[in-house]
Enzyme design. Structure first.
Site, PDB file in Angstrom:
ATOM      1  N   CYS A 658      33.654  72.262  44.661  1.00 32.38           N
ATOM      2  CA  CYS A 658      34.215  70.938  44.381  1.00 32.38           C
ATOM      3  C   CYS A 658      34.243  70.234  45.731  1.00 32.38           C
ATOM      4  CB  CYS A 658      35.595  71.042  43.737  1.00 32.38           C
ATOM      5  SG  CYS A 658      36.781  71.947  44.729  1.00 32.38           S
TER       6      CYS A 658
HETATM    7  O1  LIG Z   1      39.546  71.389  46.510  1.00 37.12           O
HETATM    8  P1  LIG Z   1      39.528  70.087  45.807  1.00 37.12           P
HETATM    9  O2  LIG Z   1      39.749  70.213  44.347  1.00 37.12           O
HETATM   10  O3  LIG Z   1      38.346  69.245  46.171  1.00 37.12           O
HETATM   11  O4  LIG Z   1      40.804  69.343  46.383  1.00 37.12           O
HETATM   12  C1  LIG Z   1      41.239  68.067  45.975  1.00 37.12           C
HETATM   13  C2  LIG Z   1      42.238  68.141  44.826  1.00 37.12           C
HETATM   14  O5  LIG Z   1      41.571  68.543  43.655  1.00 37.12           O
HETATM   15  C3  LIG Z   1      42.840  66.791  44.528  1.00 37.12           C
HETATM   16  O6  LIG Z   1      43.797  66.938  43.531  1.00 37.12           O
HETATM   17  C4  LIG Z   1      43.539  66.241  45.745  1.00 37.12           C
HETATM   18  O7  LIG Z   1      44.055  64.979  45.427  1.00 37.12           O
HETATM   19  C5  LIG Z   1      42.631  66.208  46.943  1.00 37.12           C
HETATM   20  O8  LIG Z   1      41.748  65.153  46.835  1.00 37.12           O
HETATM   21  C6  LIG Z   1      41.876  67.486  47.190  1.00 37.12           C
HETATM   22  O9  LIG Z   1      40.780  67.279  48.049  1.00 37.12           O
HETATM   23  P2  LIG Z   1      40.885  67.497  49.602  1.00 37.12           P
HETATM   24  O10 LIG Z   1      39.464  67.447  50.036  1.00 37.12           O
HETATM   25  O11 LIG Z   1      41.679  66.383  50.102  1.00 37.12           O
HETATM   26  O12 LIG Z   1      41.476  68.849  49.803  1.00 37.12           O
END
Ligand SMILES: O=P(O)(O)O[C@H]1[C@H](O)[C@@H](O)[C@H](O)[C@H](O)[C@@H]1OP(=O)(O)O
Length: 740
Positions: A658
């Site tokens: 993801c």
């Molecule tokens: O590991 P991820 O799912 O890409 O992390 C997301 C998370 O799903 C989302 O809920 C949160 O708001 C953040 O955007 C997370 O992405 P980061 O890249 O900021 O860790």
């Protein structure tokens, strides 16, 4: 947010208070899982393992033991460093070729200067990034919070091996590996204008339409120019070596060695001659001729109405606005044929001479010689055969020099003309073209680091399986990526980057070599169009490989990507946005997977296939996957389960991605692990949710979150989770606000 309407919101949390049956403990020692002799090699690339042990009840009330392991890899940094060094080498060589283009008319000369200024800047930037990365000695992990850092942009985000080792009663132990990594994407450049899939398409369209300023060569022709240039650069020194060996054999007066050296020289020279057969070289020579100060226009260029018209494939190449297509009397097209043919002629002279020398030698040794049909020659004195022992070196040396001179001339002309083709591509797209190349390099580097890690692990865990080894060299390996990105906002751009990065992995082939020292890190050779990754194995394991693999046969990979967005952003895309990107990626990649399966069925031995078919209904699974892709159902996570199952059954390498590979990815891999326990290892059905919650609460993946953001909470809020498909929701208390 949609999913509530489907009545699925009741499982946002699951009570795990009574999880007495799922015993968890952490342990330090990783499990090799594939024989002790592999351990030093795997441990050289895998670092900082985290292990968790679980016990879950089976449907017949026995216990299965699970070891979950998560490790970083030093390949996260090693591969980007290798790759950047290659880019620098490739670009320096190209810049040199542009400089050596010779004298150009002012229009083209200015273009070249401009191109070189930009290209030199790019090389400097790559050098700076390499210098910075080289300071990170021993690093093996880039956290999600560093994803936007310029100096780390070639490094994959949060790359880990996620391994589940199952030891269940009555069944053989089993290993299930998934590589988890952030979607390969250019976070530093950002996604305001989309990602590679869109940007490359748009760039190509614009480039076609700048026809008057530059000569348009299709991407295929530009790639061909790079290929021919690279072939020349490889073949020329090889031919020089074989020519020296031939002269060496001549000075030793050794017929056998002379014949062998001649054979090698002929083979390489034929390849060399063949490399120039392309029409592109011919048309590029003409184009370059017009760009020289003497190539003065005789008639104005005819205006081109469509982009296609400007393609130089058949017609003489179009030229810049101020230049024109030269009149035929200006340009002696046959001159190139003469220069080119002279290489073949020179080689023939050498072959004739070697034949003569060996024949005369045989004749003088045979005392009187023999005629061609083998009968003894009766004539007492033949002035030729009676010749004293000849100096072969002296006879051959001038002919070899002549060959080298002809080749030098051909190389010079061809190199210049092909560099002129590259100049068009670079000049037409300044500076966006170079930024796009950088973006593609960044994304590819992240994707390649993951792939090499996955390949090495797969190789080590499956080395003892003859079916796998056979598949490896006859069909190649399928590499399946599960994407969880949403087709909304920035993640559209990430998915567009990821799709190109993964598709670019087709340009990679692996080669297994015997490790000669303690340095077991893989080595990469090649250039942007084609890379070979050499993977080292210790002698004992290497010797057990099938002969074609030992002999260095290239092993291919077949990457496929299936994406299903699952979060609240995907809900928005499903309702108000556009999901066509995801649909076309899934459809295109389904076709690739189907093709792989067809080749697998065709190339694997019949007895293997019949056993394989008894065990697996791959055809049914593929049909099911196809129907699910066609169904265009929202958040259809069945697509991911089917694609992953097909990949596992085909002995492939599994990836889950993801944006950061910590939250959604953790939900997905834990779900996959528990589903495997249920379907393949008889996990008691009442314990499915408990096992899932237990893994999410206590397992390796919460440690992954911790090491990324220094907080033991998945970065989801209640609203987001309501939008998630039911089984992707973590248990109460494990999610919340986290500074990501
Ligand atoms: O590991 P991820 O799912 O890409 O992390 C997301 C998370 O799903 C989302 O809920 C949160 O708001 C953040 O955007 C997370 O992405 P980061 O890249 O900021 O860790």
């Amino acid at each position: 947010m949609g999913e509530i309407e489907d009545g699925e919101a009741d499982h946002v949390t699951t009570d795990v208070q009574g999880q007495k049956c799922a015993l968890v403990c952490g342990c330090a020692a990783p499990d090799g899982g594939s024989g002790k002799e592999n351990l030093p090699f795997l441990n050289a690339v895998l670092k900082n393992p985290v292990c968790k042990l679980y016990r879950f009840p089976t449907s017949d009330n026995k216990w299965m033991r699970i070891r979950e392991q998560m490790s970083e890899s030093i390949l996260s940094f090693h591969i980007p460093k290798e790759l950047i060094s290659l880019h620098i080498k490739e670009d320096l060589c190209r810049n040199q070729e542009l400089k050596e283009l010779g004298e150009l008319s002012p229009h083209w000369d200015n273009l070249r200067k401009n191109v070189l200024t930009h290209c030199d800047q790019m090389v400097n930037m790559y050098q700076d990034i390499l210098t910075e990365l080289s300071k990170e000695t021993g690093s093996s992990f880039k956290s999600s919070s560093s994803k936007g850092e310029k100096t780390l942009e070639f490094v994959p985000i949060n790359l880990h091996l996620q391994r589940m080792h199952v030891h269940s009663p009555h069944l053989k132990d089993a290993l299930y590996d998934v590589i988890t990594v952030g979607a390969p994407a250019a976070h530093f450049q950002g996604f305001k204008n989309g990602g590679l899939r869109k940007l490359l398409h748009r760039f190509e369209m614009e480039r076609r339409n700048t026809g008057y300023q530059f000569i348009y060569y299709s991407p295929e022709n530009t790639a061909k120019a790079k290929e021919v240039l690279s072939n020349i650069n490889q073949l020329q020194p090889l031919i020089a070596t074989h020519a020296d060996l031939l002269l060496n054999s001549a000075s030793q007066h050794s017929p056998d060695s002379l014949k062998n050296s001649l054979k090698m020289l002929s083979e390489k020279t034929e390849l060399f001659v063949h490399a120039f057969k392309d029409q592109l070289v011919r048309s590029a020579l003409l184009a370059l001729y017009t760009a020289r100060p003497g190539g003065v226009p005789k008639k104005p260029p005819s205006p081109k109405s469509s982009a296609e018209d400007s393609c130089p494939q058949d017609a003489p190449p179009p030229v810049g606005r101020q230049d024109s297509i030269p009149h035929h009397s200006d340009y002696d097209e046959e001159e190139w044929d003469r220069v080119w043919a002279s290489v073949g002629k020179s080689l023939n002279c050498i072959i004739d001479m070697v034949d003569k020398l060996i024949a005369r030698d045989g004749a003088s040794e045979g005392g009187g010689g023999s005629s061609k049909d083998g009968e003894k020659d009766a004539s007492p004195v033949d002035p030729i055969t009676a010749h004293p022992r000849e100096d072969w070196y002296e006879q051959l040396c001038p002919l070899i020099r002549a060959l080298q001179d002809c080749m030098g001339e051909v190389v010079n002309r061809a190199k210049q003309s092909l560099a002129f083709v590259l100049l068009q591509e670079l000049a037409a797209g300044l500076p966006q073209g170079l930024m796009l190349t950088l973006r593609r390099d960044v994304v590819f580097s992240q994707a390649l680091a993951g792939l090499v890690c996955g390949f090495i692990i797969k190789l080590h865990t499956s080395l003892h399986d003859p079916g796998f080894l056979q598949q490896l060299h006859t069909v190649g390996l399928v590499v399946q990526y599960e994407g969880l990105l949403s087709t909304y906002s920035d993640e559209i751009g990430m998915l567009e980057d990821m799709a190109v990065g993964i598709s670019d992995l087709k340009k990679v082939a692996f080669k297994i070599i015997e490790a000669k020292s303690n340095d077991v890190l893989p080595v990469i050779t090649g250039r942007r169009e084609h890379y070979v990754v050499e993977v080292k194995l210790p002698a004992r394991l290497f010797e057990a490989l099938p002969p074609p693999v030992r002999e260095g046969q290239l092993l291919h990979v077949h990457p496929v990507l299936f994406n299903v967005g699952i979060n609240e952003q995907q809900t928005l895309a499903d309702r108000f946005g556009d999901v066509s990107l995801q649909e076309s990626i899934n459809q295109e990649n389904f076709e690739l997977l189907k093709e792989y399966y067809a080749v697998f069925m065709e190339k694997m031995p019949p007895d293997y296939i019949s056993h394989f078919q008894e065990q697996n209904d791959l055809k049914g699974l593929l049909e099911n996957l196809h129907q699910n892709i066609q169904a265009k159902k929202r958040k259809n996570v069945e697509i991911m389960w089917l694609a992953a199952t097909i990949c596992r059954k085909l002995n492939g390498i599994r990836f889950t991605c993801c944006k950061s590979a910590k939250d959604r990815t953790s939900m997905s891999v834990t779900l996959e692990q528990c589903s495997i326990l249920r379907d393949e290892h008889q996990l008691h059905k009442d314990f499915f949710i408990r096992a899932l919650d237990c893994m999410r609460r206590e397992g390796c993946r919460i440690e992954n979150v911790l090491k990324n953001v220094k907080c033991r909470k998945y970065a989801f809020n209640m609203l987001q989770l309501m939008a998630f498909p039911k089984y992707y929701r973590p248990p109460e208390g494990t999610y919340g606000k986290a500074d990501t």
